[in-house]
Design an enzyme around this catalytic site. Sequence first.
Site, PDB file in Angstrom:
ATOM      1  N   GLU A 220      41.936  43.449  44.993  1.00 43.21           N
ATOM      2  CA  GLU A 220      40.565  43.665  45.454  1.00 43.21           C
ATOM      3  C   GLU A 220      40.657  44.575  46.667  1.00 43.21           C
ATOM      4  OE1 GLU A 220      38.204  42.854  43.696  1.00 43.21           O
ATOM      5  OE2 GLU A 220      39.020  41.295  42.401  1.00 43.21           O
ATOM      6  N   CYS A 254      34.292  45.245  52.670  1.00 48.25           N
ATOM      7  CA  CYS A 254      34.845  46.192  51.697  1.00 48.25           C
ATOM      8  C   CYS A 254      33.759  46.819  50.827  1.00 48.25           C
ATOM      9  CB  CYS A 254      35.898  45.513  50.831  1.00 48.25           C
ATOM     10  SG  CYS A 254      35.295  44.086  49.909  1.00 48.25           S
TER      11      CYS A 254
END
Length: 474
Positions: A220, A254
């Site tokens: 991720e 993110c």
Amino acid sequence: MNMAINENTATTLEQILLKQRTSYQLCSMPSLSHRMEQLKALKSALMTHQSSLQQALSEDFGHRSLDDSLISDIMPCVNNINYTLKNLKKWMKPSHRHAGMLLSPAKVKVHYQPLGVIGIIAPWNFPIMLSIGPLITAIAAGNRAMIKLSEFTPATNRQLTTLLSDIFDPSYVTCIQGETDVAAAFSALPFDHLIFTGSTTVGQHVMQAAAKNLTPVTLELGGKSPVIIADDISIDMAVERLIYGKCLNAGQICVAPDYILVPEHKQDTFIKVYKQQFNRMYGDIQHNKDYTSIINTRQFERLQQMLIDAKNKGAHIESANDEAIDTDSRKMPTQLITDITDDMLIVKDEIFGPLLPIIPYRQLNEAIEYINARPRPLALYLMSLNKTIQQQVLTQTHSGGMCINETVFHVAADDAPFGGIGPSGMGHYHGKEGFLTFSHAKTVLSRGKLNTGKFIHPPYGGKIGALALKTFLR
């Protein structure tokens, strides 16, 4: 577990892994009730320690909004557990598959078996959600887990380590702390699956280390998630939908909007409206408990260098509230940046903070081409009420996930996978997809007394074998 960096680190980690693997082998298929009991205990602990976790997060950041921590770290974990408890029985049930005439009367089922020991490497920006979240899914799938916590969140780590050690035996769940050498040794362990959340650069090193053991990985990562503001939507609505995603956790996310693509004739309006809405939400951020600091001096100086680099290369910078950046508190209002060029650091690197480049375009195709000419992002955001435009952007761009008239909230969709594509990551978890990621789908074919397979045994050339070939080769 607090681990000093020394030559015995790898050996110690291997011993912990061996202990967990041995424990797994003694109970390689935990029952539904056992898994649910563990998840309920974890939920109870999160609720009980809610306040201390919030305070620890604020201590690590210098100041972090308690509501930011509640909304983005603790609440998603609680919701994830509730959702998992509701659906776990269904997920664990073997699925029936079609054997087909060729294999008839055999039966085919797919059984979902725990992988074993899952390695979890968590980042500093959401240290609870991004450690406990994967742990929830790992437990639901029947696995053990080792969690490498970020060295930048020591106060939170202490709380998490205490919380988890009160619930789980170390042979089931163990927390590891340490600097980069510990992280490198951790990623080199022969886990049954390794999930890493962090930067693309570090993710490459993690994947290289895991490859030596053929350890499957879920990465991720991040990237530069764009926002396209189409010409049909009002700027007021567009800013209202995107500003929270940029300001939550001071942009240290993110999936935070990394840059804005706005119609050329609306750029000045966008800046004006953004500043108005920022001031309504936060006002004076230095004395506002709702606004989070940059986590440490290293990250603060990195962002400052990005601003200096942009200014030196001709960018124009406006603060969202005309307030000076405070070095002591490391609080930084959104910095709106225009006159962007491709050689600037804010264009080349993931920002991960409250800097917001604004890039004008004339036609929508220009915005799409700009995105497609760059690495595929973790998220893409479109602000448009026009169905044709929505479909165009959806089909003509690639990203890990997408929101239409919203930002970041897709991460909270428990019943949908979350993950990147290309440089923004590989694999996905959350919900059923997470359960499948941390499970081995074992195909089981079974026959009864009747054995039709013997009809194609040698010696070849018999009438029944010839008929079977003629039947299925057409």
